[in-house]
Design an enzyme around this catalytic site. Sequence first.
Site, mmCIF file in Angstrom:
data_model
loop_
_atom_site.group_PDB
_atom_site.id
_atom_site.type_symbol
_atom_site.label_atom_id
_atom_site.label_comp_id
_atom_site.label_asym_id
_atom_site.label_seq_id
_atom_site.Cartn_x
_atom_site.Cartn_y
_atom_site.Cartn_z
ATOM 1 N N THR A 46 -4.572 45.557 17.856
ATOM 2 C CA THR A 46 -4.734 44.476 18.831
ATOM 3 C C THR A 46 -4.787 45.020 20.246
ATOM 4 O O THR A 46 -5.666 44.643 21.041
ATOM 5 C CB THR A 46 -3.565 43.483 18.696
ATOM 6 O OG1 THR A 46 -3.482 43.011 17.356
ATOM 7 C CG2 THR A 46 -3.751 42.304 19.636
ATOM 8 N N TYR A 109 -8.424 33.627 11.473
ATOM 9 C CA TYR A 109 -9.132 32.392 11.825
ATOM 10 C C TYR A 109 -9.158 31.383 10.677
ATOM 11 O O TYR A 109 -8.695 30.253 10.826
ATOM 12 C CB TYR A 109 -10.555 32.697 12.301
ATOM 13 C CG TYR A 109 -11.274 31.484 12.864
ATOM 14 C CD1 TYR A 109 -11.018 31.055 14.156
ATOM 15 C CD2 TYR A 109 -12.179 30.773 12.089
ATOM 16 C CE1 TYR A 109 -11.666 29.934 14.679
ATOM 17 C CE2 TYR A 109 -12.819 29.658 12.583
ATOM 18 C CZ TYR A 109 -12.561 29.237 13.883
ATOM 19 O OH TYR A 109 -13.199 28.132 14.387
ATOM 20 N N TYR A 137 -0.334 44.129 8.172
ATOM 21 C CA TYR A 137 -0.065 43.839 9.584
ATOM 22 C C TYR A 137 -0.072 42.328 9.743
ATOM 23 O O TYR A 137 -1.107 41.681 9.589
ATOM 24 C CB TYR A 137 -1.125 44.525 10.439
ATOM 25 C CG TYR A 137 -1.132 44.199 11.918
ATOM 26 C CD1 TYR A 137 -0.042 43.635 12.577
ATOM 27 C CD2 TYR A 137 -2.266 44.490 12.693
ATOM 28 C CE1 TYR A 137 -0.076 43.359 13.929
ATOM 29 C CE2 TYR A 137 -2.307 44.221 14.045
ATOM 30 C CZ TYR A 137 -1.217 43.654 14.657
ATOM 31 O OH TYR A 137 -1.249 43.373 16.001
ATOM 32 N N LYS A 166 3.710 46.030 9.280
ATOM 33 C CA LYS A 166 3.934 45.902 10.724
ATOM 34 C C LYS A 166 4.020 44.408 11.012
ATOM 35 O O LYS A 166 3.071 43.659 10.756
ATOM 36 C CB LYS A 166 2.781 46.522 11.514
ATOM 37 C CG LYS A 166 2.923 46.311 13.018
ATOM 38 C CD LYS A 166 1.620 46.513 13.759
ATOM 39 C CE LYS A 166 1.806 46.105 15.228
ATOM 40 N NZ LYS A 166 0.529 46.053 15.969
#
Length: 294
Positions: A46, A109, A137, A166
């Site tokens: 990110t 999304y 993640y 994560k």
Amino acid sequence: MKKLYGVITAMTTPFDKQGKLDLDAMRAQTEFLIEKGVDCLYPCGTTGEMYLCSAQEREAIAETVVKAAAGRVTVFVHVGAMTQEETIRLARHAESIGADGIGVVTPSYFNVDDRAMAEYYKTICKSVSPDFPVYAYAIPQLAHNGLSCEALENICAECPNMVGIKFSLADMTQLLKYKRVNGGNFSVVFGADHLFLPALVMGCDGTVSGCSGPFPEPFVEVYKKFREGDMAGARAAQDYANDLVWLMKSGADMSIFKNILTMRGVPGGYMRRPLLDLSEEDVAKLREAVAKYI
């Protein structure tokens, strides 16, 4: 299989003014972080603006970091993409260039239930060697979808290379639940920079931290003091780190990270549209605010 631990820096991606990758700056950032003592590097996540990069660009970033690191620190490449096909491509590429493992964000999304989530991660895990480590993640505040412990148990039962997660939502209760996955034999690294020390105390292996990119030193100190059993020293280091976390808005604007890197002599580069760079006025305010830390 290798696992993530300690200070795992989520790297920024430097672009030039024309929006092109600056791989020389990527190499410089890698050297800076290794010299400052971080334990692991995590490019293309990110903080690295991954969804704004093409697959070819992400491969170039991964190759640059792995080659520059040259085995001195652990490198896990984030490979999660908007399509399963691209994620598999990036996963196989990361393994082929000698990365130590990969991270894979949940599908984004669209709504994805437990059955689809488990099938997705099983497919990714089986697309690489069975001894090539994979971290899930979970960042539900951005990706829309969370990741349940039940889905993880399903994945782990079939894919031994799913070794950890994560988790980047500041939810300590969910963090503890993840620690129980796979009979407690599951690596958990936390993405909430300001809670690094509490996460370590609760048994997590480390933090994947964007804020440790511009300022790795206090995070390295937290981990060092914790491992030495110096809790007073670890708390002091975490307090100092948190001053910087708040100053950097907890990573809400990666342009802050890039500007501080530049102020520290590491070319941070620019943001890629539609994300914007800080205004000249904001850069001046930031320079004044961080002057006492650099």
